[in-house]
Design a protein around this motif. Structure first.
Motif, mmCIF file in Angstrom:
data_model
loop_
_atom_site.group_PDB
_atom_site.id
_atom_site.type_symbol
_atom_site.label_atom_id
_atom_site.label_comp_id
_atom_site.label_asym_id
_atom_site.label_seq_id
_atom_site.Cartn_x
_atom_site.Cartn_y
_atom_site.Cartn_z
ATOM 1 N N SER A 34 0.834 -1.215 0.000
ATOM 2 C CA SER A 34 0.000 0.000 0.000
ATOM 3 C C SER A 34 0.864 1.258 0.000
ATOM 4 O O SER A 34 1.547 1.546 0.980
ATOM 5 C CB SER A 34 -0.914 0.009 1.233
ATOM 6 N N ARG A 35 0.810 1.965 -1.108
ATOM 7 C CA ARG A 35 1.555 3.221 -1.217
ATOM 8 C C ARG A 35 0.594 4.397 -1.219
ATOM 9 O O ARG A 35 -0.533 4.293 -1.679
ATOM 10 C CB ARG A 35 2.420 3.230 -2.469
ATOM 11 N N GLY A 36 1.057 5.523 -0.684
ATOM 12 C CA GLY A 36 0.210 6.697 -0.604
ATOM 13 C C GLY A 36 -0.195 7.201 -1.974
ATOM 14 O O GLY A 36 0.556 7.061 -2.944
ATOM 15 N N GLU A 147 6.473 8.363 3.912
ATOM 16 C CA GLU A 147 5.629 7.215 3.538
ATOM 17 C C GLU A 147 4.347 7.189 4.377
ATOM 18 O O GLU A 147 3.250 7.003 3.841
ATOM 19 C CB GLU A 147 6.401 5.919 3.720
ATOM 20 N N MET A 148 4.481 7.356 5.679
ATOM 21 C CA MET A 148 3.303 7.319 6.551
ATOM 22 C C MET A 148 2.389 8.517 6.274
ATOM 23 O O MET A 148 1.161 8.383 6.198
ATOM 24 C CB MET A 148 3.740 7.312 8.013
ATOM 25 N N HIS A 151 -0.388 8.802 3.270
ATOM 26 C CA HIS A 151 -1.691 8.122 3.308
ATOM 27 C C HIS A 151 -2.793 8.995 3.911
ATOM 28 O O HIS A 151 -3.967 8.640 3.854
ATOM 29 C CB HIS A 151 -1.575 6.809 4.089
ATOM 30 N N VAL A 159 -3.654 6.006 10.121
ATOM 31 C CA VAL A 159 -2.749 5.221 9.294
ATOM 32 C C VAL A 159 -2.070 4.147 10.146
ATOM 33 O O VAL A 159 -1.421 4.456 11.141
ATOM 34 C CB VAL A 159 -1.662 6.100 8.631
ATOM 35 N N GLY A 161 0.741 1.452 10.574
ATOM 36 C CA GLY A 161 2.057 1.063 10.085
ATOM 37 C C GLY A 161 2.493 -0.256 10.693
ATOM 38 O O GLY A 161 1.762 -0.885 11.463
ATOM 39 N N CYS A 244 -0.227 1.363 5.707
ATOM 40 C CA CYS A 244 1.080 1.707 5.149
ATOM 41 C C CYS A 244 2.045 0.574 5.479
ATOM 42 O O CYS A 244 2.461 0.416 6.630
ATOM 43 C CB CYS A 244 1.596 3.029 5.717
ATOM 44 N N THR A 246 4.852 -0.332 3.272
ATOM 45 C CA THR A 246 6.060 -0.299 2.447
ATOM 46 C C THR A 246 7.271 -0.562 3.335
ATOM 47 O O THR A 246 7.315 -0.105 4.481
ATOM 48 C CB THR A 246 6.223 1.066 1.764
ATOM 49 N N SER A 249 8.717 2.236 5.300
ATOM 50 C CA SER A 249 7.920 2.842 6.373
ATOM 51 C C SER A 249 7.990 2.066 7.695
ATOM 52 O O SER A 249 7.390 2.481 8.684
ATOM 53 C CB SER A 249 6.455 2.929 5.939
#
Length: 368
Positions: A34-36, A147-148, A151, A159, A161, A244, A246, A249
């Motif tokens: 899941s990418r922003g 990264e965080m 989103h 979000v 993580g 998130c 990735t 992240s």
């Protein structure tokens, strides 16, 4: 003849329940990372609560300050530490204007309550978007914050993580990392299925708007743990949560090095489950009980059933487990655990049973 047949149907039913959960997990495990959707450009506040963490802060404050993000503040909370935590925080704050210091003094009503310290830290934040981690957590990259933050949008205010533990030698380390992996696969899977129920404070972000709208931690302020999972369980909806996951992240922590220390940690954490929403308690309880019954059934099946029948049931269930959890492990950078998944699960189930029994006998110690 009736007993073996009854056992057979029961054992198959339990295995099918397990497989049902693995199909749920596979929905996350086989999905794309899941990418922003957009590049974040808004200000954000990183909030870290510390209690007797002078060594970790010396190592990690520079990593938080080095994030590739143009506009953020770092709020460092000293939660009544007895070591040099406050001195370390003040030293860095004198060197970097982005750091804000919150020095929390013990008061009788909220003694050893991390939520009280976090509440004071939150009040210090000037930004609507908040990112939380722990003092012993190292971001996997300088893109962790970006990264965080990517989103967050008008709809997504929370979000989730991932906060894995560092890979070291030994069985305890493998078990800790496996438990963390399974927990993450579960809460990511439920969130993806529009039924979010928890997150971990080692890597969690939400808006101050969501926090204040919920009256903060007030509904569970007297429970010493649960500043992360109980808050998420209370405010998360099927529309306001983003995932998130990735690799950039992640936030890595040093795991407990002794069984005693880990047991004390898990005894504190597990006390929060009883305060989850009823639907989540039922779903999580069914997963644990069905897994426990499966392994009990494995031990009994080879004495009651034909060994070919028993082996077929066991192999089918374990195959689904390897496919679902194994794919999730690869996705979350824990590939070296895949081979040992069934064995680690068996030990973890036994360990969790021990924790349940221990907590029923005596209360665990509060936030250190």
């Amino acid at each position: 003849m009736i007993l073996p047949l009854l056992f057979l149907y029961t054992f198959i039913g339990i295995a099918l329940i397990n497989i049902g959960y693995y199909i749920l997990f596979a929905n996350y495990s086989f999905s794309k990372v899941s990418r922003g959707s957009t590049k974040a450009n808004f200000p954000i506040s990183i909030i870290v609560c510390s209690k007797n963490e002078e060594k970790n802060l010396q190592e990690n404050i520079p990593l938080w300050l080095a994030q590739n993000y143009h506009n953020f503040e770092l709020i460092l909370i000293n939660d009544s530490s007895s070591d040099n935590t406050l001195s370390v925080i003040e030293k860095f704050s004198n060197q970097d204007s982005r750091i804000k210091v919150v020095d929390v003094k013990n008061i009788e009503a909220f003694w050893a309550n991390k939520k009280y310290a976090l509440t004071l830290g939150l009040k210090k934040a000037i930004n609507n978007n908040l990112l939380f981690t722990d003092a012993d957590c190292k971001p996997a990259s300088n893109s962790w914050l970006e990264e965080m933050a990517s989103h967050f949008n008008q709809e997504k205010q929370l979000v989730l993580g991932y906060g894995p533990y560092i890979n070291n030698k030994g069985f305890l380390n493998a078990l800790i990392r496996f438990e963390t992996l399974i927990t993450a696969i579960q809460y990511f899977s439920y969130a993806k299925a529009n039924n979010p129920y928890m997150g971990v404070g080692r890597n969690l972000a939400y808006t101050s708007e969501l926090y204040y709208k919920n009256n903060g931690f007030m509904s569970h302020i007297k429970i010493t743990s649960g500043d992360d999972d109980l808050f998420v369980n209370e405010v998360a909806t099927k529309t306001n949560v983003a995932i998130c996951d990735t690799p950039e992240s992640f936030t890595y922590s040093v795991p407990k090095k002794t069984w005693k220390a880990w047991i004390l940690q898990k005894r504190r954490h597990i006390t929060t489950v009883s305060h989850y929403k009823t639907k989540h308690k039922i779903a999580l309880g069914a997963y644990y009980i069905s897994t426990l019954l499966f392994w009990i059934g494995v031990a009994m099946s080879f004495f009651i059933l034909n060994w070919i029948v028993a082996l077929t049931i066991v192999a089918t269930r374990v195959l689904f487990q390897y496919i679902s959890v194994g794919k999730g492990a690869k996705k979350l950078q824990e590939s070296n655990l895949i081979l040992w998944i069934p064995f680690l699960e068996l030990f973890l189930i036994c360990f969790q049973m021990f924790i349940f029994i221990s907590n029923s006998i005596s209360k665990p110690s509060p936030w250190k």
